[in-house]
Write an enzyme that holds these catalytic residues in place. Sequence first.
Site, PDB file in Angstrom:
ATOM      1  N   ASP A 144       6.804  -1.665  -1.525  1.00 64.03           N
ATOM      2  CA  ASP A 144       6.283  -1.803  -0.171  1.00 64.03           C
ATOM      3  C   ASP A 144       5.211  -0.759   0.140  1.00 64.03           C
ATOM      4  O   ASP A 144       4.151  -1.087   0.664  1.00 64.03           O
ATOM      5  CB  ASP A 144       7.433  -1.694   0.828  1.00 64.03           C
ATOM      6  CG  ASP A 144       6.958  -1.735   2.269  1.00 64.03           C
ATOM      7  OD1 ASP A 144       6.782  -2.844   2.798  1.00 64.03           O
ATOM      8  OD2 ASP A 144       6.732  -0.660   2.852  1.00 64.03           O
ATOM      9  N   ALA A 172       5.628  -4.635   4.471  1.00 61.33           N
ATOM     10  CA  ALA A 172       4.989  -5.505   3.482  1.00 61.33           C
ATOM     11  C   ALA A 172       6.028  -6.339   2.737  1.00 61.33           C
ATOM     12  O   ALA A 172       5.818  -7.529   2.479  1.00 61.33           O
ATOM     13  CB  ALA A 172       4.168  -4.674   2.500  1.00 61.33           C
ATOM     14  N   ASP A 173       7.155  -5.734   2.389  1.00 60.32           N
ATOM     15  CA  ASP A 173       8.250  -6.489   1.782  1.00 60.32           C
ATOM     16  C   ASP A 173       8.727  -7.591   2.711  1.00 60.32           C
ATOM     17  O   ASP A 173       8.959  -8.728   2.295  1.00 60.32           O
ATOM     18  CB  ASP A 173       9.424  -5.551   1.478  1.00 60.32           C
ATOM     19  CG  ASP A 173       9.381  -4.997   0.067  1.00 60.32           C
ATOM     20  OD1 ASP A 173       8.967  -5.719  -0.846  1.00 60.32           O
ATOM     21  OD2 ASP A 173       9.772  -3.831  -0.118  1.00 60.32           O
ATOM     22  N   THR A 174       8.915  -7.242   3.967  1.00 62.54           N
ATOM     23  CA  THR A 174       9.448  -8.193   4.935  1.00 62.54           C
ATOM     24  C   THR A 174       8.471  -9.339   5.177  1.00 62.54           C
ATOM     25  O   THR A 174       8.873 -10.510   5.227  1.00 62.54           O
ATOM     26  CB  THR A 174       9.774  -7.469   6.255  1.00 62.54           C
ATOM     27  OG1 THR A 174      10.647  -6.378   5.983  1.00 62.54           O
ATOM     28  CG2 THR A 174      10.450  -8.401   7.225  1.00 62.54           C
ATOM     29  N   GLY A 177       8.554 -11.628   2.263  1.00 67.21           N
ATOM     30  CA  GLY A 177       9.742 -12.465   2.264  1.00 67.21           C
ATOM     31  C   GLY A 177       9.672 -13.600   3.262  1.00 67.21           C
ATOM     32  O   GLY A 177      10.024 -14.740   2.949  1.00 67.21           O
TER      33      GLY A 177
END
Length: 400
Positions: A144, A172-174, A177
Amino acid sequence: MPIKPLQGVRVLDLTNVLAGPFCCHQLAHMGADVIKVEARLGGDLARQLGADVELNRRNMGVSFLAQNPGKRSITLDLKKESAKAVFRRLVRTADVVVENFRPGVMDRLGLGYAELLKENPGLVYCAISGFGQTGPLRDFPAYDQIIQGMSGVMSITGDQESAPLRVGYPIADTIGGITAAFAVASALASPKRNEGVFIDVSMLEATMATMGWAVSNHLVAGRAPQPMGNDNVTASPSGTFRTGDGLLNIAANKQEQFEKVCDVLGRPEWKQDPRFAERHARLGNRAELKHLMEAELAARSADAWWQLLNAAGVPAGPVYSVPQALDHPQISTRGMVATFKDAPGVGRDIRLVRTGFKLNGQAPCVDAPPPRLGEHTDAILAELGYAEEEIASFKQQEIV
């Protein structure tokens, strides 16, 4: 009964830590049967992450709990041919495969998209990676924070003194996803559901896609975005202000809202002041206006001003901590937080957030807490038609 639009859809979740698990977390809340395919030893790395050290030791870390309720867990050592055969049989029963390995890993295992299409021609295959399946950075590792830095997010977070700053959670990960979940749901809704679909989610591109105004100011207006701290780049007064007690966000983005601010603060003369009377003048004199406003705001608390400004039609709100936000009736009364009683592997009740929307007034929910590592291995293998002696043999061979 809650609506479950994806009921009957089976998702194989081969993902780790956050972007992939968050994608499948959304799909599980929509009613999908999400089977988490984990490494035989250790499983998802998130099982070992979180603020509760004892739960990390139990392979039930808080980071894992947050993204995996409602899923079932099977362990497979996909480096072994017998385990690959089990996985292929599982793929025949599935609608979706989601993975977030580096590009090429699944192909090297002999389980890439082209191979799995032979087992299931209508498979929706979603690959989430830092930079995407093509391009000069495709093989680079990415977490992230790397994506936040390379996307430009950090460059516009903070103010002129503190930027660049990382956003305070793995944004950024979220985003990666939730972008993947949207793409998967869209593919499932296609009239051509009997055709395979390969979804290539780049966390870098997904993050930049959410930076509309910042990117467009550069692409269209030729103006590179700058870190503005808590101030809104397009309007003033719009940002965070000190009061007599606590911080207050005010978003007076329209001319009439600015004029209402003047009235509420008892300074109607600001409406005719050439420094502030017009939008662009206020932008040029932002700091001076903020200083004058904070002098007036010092007379009352953030809670008091919040009520007065909203009553006048000016969007405003206090700055809360996470615990304060969770305790607010707006969150606590709308089913945002789920409670799982005496969760297996945890040994106590746990509270976890659900999704950010309602269907016909109800919060989407899952029926089970996050699974222990391999908790459903035997049941899933039995569903696939394996006999008890075969399952026992798999365990002896350390395939599962």
